[in-house]
Design an enzyme around this catalytic site. Structure first.
Site, PDB file in Angstrom:
ATOM      1  N   ASP A 253       9.300  28.896  24.364  1.00  0.00           N
ATOM      2  CA  ASP A 253       8.470  28.159  23.418  1.00  0.00           C
ATOM      3  C   ASP A 253       9.103  26.825  23.035  1.00  0.00           C
ATOM      4  O   ASP A 253      10.321  26.712  22.896  1.00  0.00           O
ATOM      5  CB  ASP A 253       8.280  29.016  22.159  1.00  0.00           C
ATOM      6  CG  ASP A 253       7.396  28.360  21.126  1.00  0.00           C
ATOM      7  OD1 ASP A 253       6.226  28.085  21.445  1.00  0.00           O
ATOM      8  OD2 ASP A 253       7.872  28.116  20.001  1.00  0.00           O
TER       9      ASP A 253
ATOM     10  N   GLU B 154       7.139  25.952  28.071  1.00  0.00           N
ATOM     11  CA  GLU B 154       6.077  25.264  27.349  1.00  0.00           C
ATOM     12  C   GLU B 154       6.638  23.888  26.989  1.00  0.00           C
ATOM     13  O   GLU B 154       7.337  23.728  25.990  1.00  0.00           O
ATOM     14  CB  GLU B 154       5.681  26.027  26.083  1.00  0.00           C
ATOM     15  CG  GLU B 154       4.438  25.439  25.427  1.00  0.00           C
ATOM     16  CD  GLU B 154       4.557  25.223  23.930  1.00  0.00           C
ATOM     17  OE1 GLU B 154       3.667  24.562  23.358  1.00  0.00           O
ATOM     18  OE2 GLU B 154       5.536  25.681  23.332  1.00  0.00           O
TER      19      GLU B 154
END
Length: 638
Positions: free
Chosen positions: A316, A369
């Site tokens: 993330d 990401e």
């Protein structure tokens, strides 16, 4: 006799690895471990608190009394406190009572390496030894075939707490065990190859969706015990479905029991607020320059891959890690030693992380990401890359959604938005995401972005998915989008399953299952999905008709997939497209099919390829492209 006995699981070699940032299995050494010492059963505790003056284990067993069970600090300047407490076993709850060396600071902390945590809002750790026999050898032996870059990768992203709920039981989320039947069957039915769980590491605050982690080694107790999560993963593997976990090494919350100010100092976080505090998320940033923290993070990633048999991690907020000036104004950040804005410690950590994980598990996928143009994110470390397997294609996501929300009468003026992705489409190994981030904070649902009346909105959605699932790259779709949920995602309630009682939604689900099934069963669509040889334009410049067309290629040079998309509600009949050779040409998917709630009026039968050049190709054929539809053909050379 002391209530804490001298004992250690740590060797000098462990300490050297830990202090140098190269210990990748700290979970085997730190935390709480049930064991025996000289025939006495108990639990060994070890915690890193380098600035502590005293550390005690407190819990129900000593009525939470400070000083009853004091740990011993190691002599080797490692900052590790350890000791063996007899008669402490499985299920005991505990924390560390830490006295700092300055200002009389005293705190109680959960164990950073605990395998289980109390159910929030309780915050203590639990002495825990998992007892699970894995039954997924068949999957593990062949998962390289499912995770390879030449395999179909279609990911169903979900938030466990709001996928389905037991509304008759206080609207509670399903347990890991309950998901092991309902979720597995559903994912299989929809033809997904993988699931991706939004963070399931223990977190205190439900509205964070799991992205504010306090228990990095403990699956959240909201949904059951660690063995139940293992059972869920076993069940998914038994159905040939891979498991990807969201992993959050970018920041952590300031909750008093968490990692922040752990021993009265910035232990896990960077002491400089310019590097150690996220202004947007009101959270702390790991100190990537500190070797012990690097060991913690790499060990944590390794833990989930080894202990829980997960098949990949989606990392993330990588962009927030890579750039020192991320979401900061002038004066709120300082350049690196080379005068740049990149966080050099993060770059080296990510390279080390990916080399370590792929070295231990070559058949996994680590996915970034990452929303910027940082180069070579998904290229090998040995060639100068960061070493990720894939990267989210955020540019495609934004351009595509911007295009599709436009009324069809204006789309011919924005044709470049839908074709632009292929100008950079092979610079990384891209995953196309329509993720949870696109259905929150007032953005509405994916269906809600589609213009027009009801028929047009659903036609647009079918068109979007047909385009997405034939575009090069892996795919990811957030839960609910597959059946056209109309409302924005609400983490406090389940998906709007009731809409499947309406034919247009149930047919949307059928359409999605069909295009997903076409992608996952058609080698030409995935064998070269990250290779420029796997794609060729037919016509990217027909802005007048707002029609897009391209070829997809696999390993068989005699088989091509021809993809044509009509972005307007005007049917395109007798529409000629060029193809590179003569062969049998047949329609294999039409998003306007009657069973999908399309018109069913525009079918392509008895198609003939002729030796007439078109679109720069040697041959051509004439087809019909229904309104707001994607049509997929197969061309096989005779």
């Amino acid at each position: 006799m002391s209530k804490v006995l001298a004992h250690s699981l740590l060797t000098d070699f462990d300490i050297n690895l830990f202090k140098s940032g190269n210990h990748y299995k700290l979970y085997e050494k730190l935390g709480s471990h049930i064991c025996e010492r000289a025939g006495v059963k108990g639990t060994y505790f070890a915690v890193w608190a380098p600035s502590a003056q005293q550390v005690s284990v407190v819990g129900n067993f000593n009525h939470w009394q400070d000083g009853e069970h004091k740990l011993n600090v190691r002599w080797d300047s490692s900052g590790i406190w350890e000791g063996f407490i007899p008669d402490i076993g499985h299920g005991e709850i505990y924390k560390y009572k830490i006295h700092a060396t300055h200002n009389g600071f005293v705190t109680e902390k959960a164990d950073p390496y605990a395998r289980r945590a109390e159910h929030p809002p309780q915050t203590a750790s639990v002495v825990y030894k998992t007892n699970h026999t894995w039954n997924d050898k068949k999957w593990m032996d062949k998962r390289h075939k499912h995770n390879g870059l030449d395999a179909p990768i279609s990911v169903y992203e979900l938030h466990l707490g709001s996928w389905r709920r037991k509304q008759e039981e206080g609207n509670r989320g399903l347990s890991y065990s309950e998901l092991a039947t309902t979720l597995v069957d559903y994912v299989k039915k929809l033809n997904f190859t993988h699931v991706e769980f939004m963070p399931i590491m223990e977190y205190p605050y439900d509205p964070s969706w799991g992205y504010q982690v306090t228990g990095y080694f403990a699956p959240t107790s909201r949904f059951g015990y660690p063995e139940e999560l293992m059972t869920l993963i076993d069940a998914l593997h038994a159905s040939d479905i891979g498991v990807i976990l969201d992993w959050v090494p970018s920041h952590f919350p300031e909750d008093p029991h968490g990692l922040g100010n752990f021993d009265g100092t910035a232990c896990y976080e960077h002491p400089d607020k310019k590097k150690g505090y996220h202004q947007d998320w009101k959270s702390l940033i790991f100190n990537y320059e500190r070797n012990e923290v690097r060991s913690f993070l790499i060990s944590n990633a390794m833990f989930w891959l080894e202990q829980y048999h997960v098949d990949g991690l989606r990392v993330d907020a990588v962009a927030s890690m890579l750039y020192l000036d991320y979401s900061r104004e002038d004066g709120e950040w300082e350049p690196n030693d080379q005068g740049g804005r990149e966080n050099l410690a993060v770059i080296s950590l990510l390279k080390e992380l990916n080399e370590a994980l792929y070295g231990a598990f070559p058949d996994i996928q680590i996915i970034a990401e990452e929303s910027t143009s940082f180069p070579m994110v998904s290229r090998p470390v040995f060639s100068g890359g960061l070493g990720f397997g894939m990267k989210w294609m955020m540019g495609w996501m934004h351009d595509t959604l911007n295009y599709f929300k436009r009324d069809a009468i204006y789309r011919n003026h924005h044709h470049n938005e839908i074709s632009f992705s292929m100008t950079y489409g092979f610079t990384e190994n891209f995953m196309l995401p329509l993720s949870h981030d696109e259905v929150v904070y007032g953005k509405g649902s994916i269906l809600g972005r589609m213009p027009g009346d009801e028929w047009q909105r659903f036609a647009n959605l079918r068109l979007l998915y047909t385009y997405m699932y034939t575009h090069p790259g892996a795919k990811l779709l957030f839960m609910g989008s597959e059946f056209g949920q109309g409302t924005e995602w609400n983490f406090q309630d389940q998906l709007d399953w009731y809409v499947l009682d309406y034919e247009i939604h149930s047919n949307m689900q059928k359409a999605f299952a069909a295009i997903n099934g076409l992608y996952t069963s058609t080698p030409t669509l995935y064998e070269k999905q990250f290779d420029p040889e796997g794609f060729e334009w037919i016509a990217h410049d027909d802005s007048k008709n707002a029609v897009l067309s391209y070829l997809r290629k696999g390993n068989d040079p005699k088989t091509l997939i021809v993809c044509v998309f009509n972005m307007t509600p005007v049917p395109r009949e007798d529409y000629r497209i060029g193809v590179p050779f003569f062969g049998r040409f047949r329609e294999i998917f039409n998003s306007d099919a009657l069973e999908f709630s399309g018109t069913g009026a525009y079918k392509n039968v008895d198609l003939t390829v002729i030796a007439e050049g078109w679109n720069g190709k040697t041959h051509s054929t004439s087809i019909t492209v229904p309104p707001l539809s994607g049509v997929i053909f197969e061309l096989k050379a005779d």
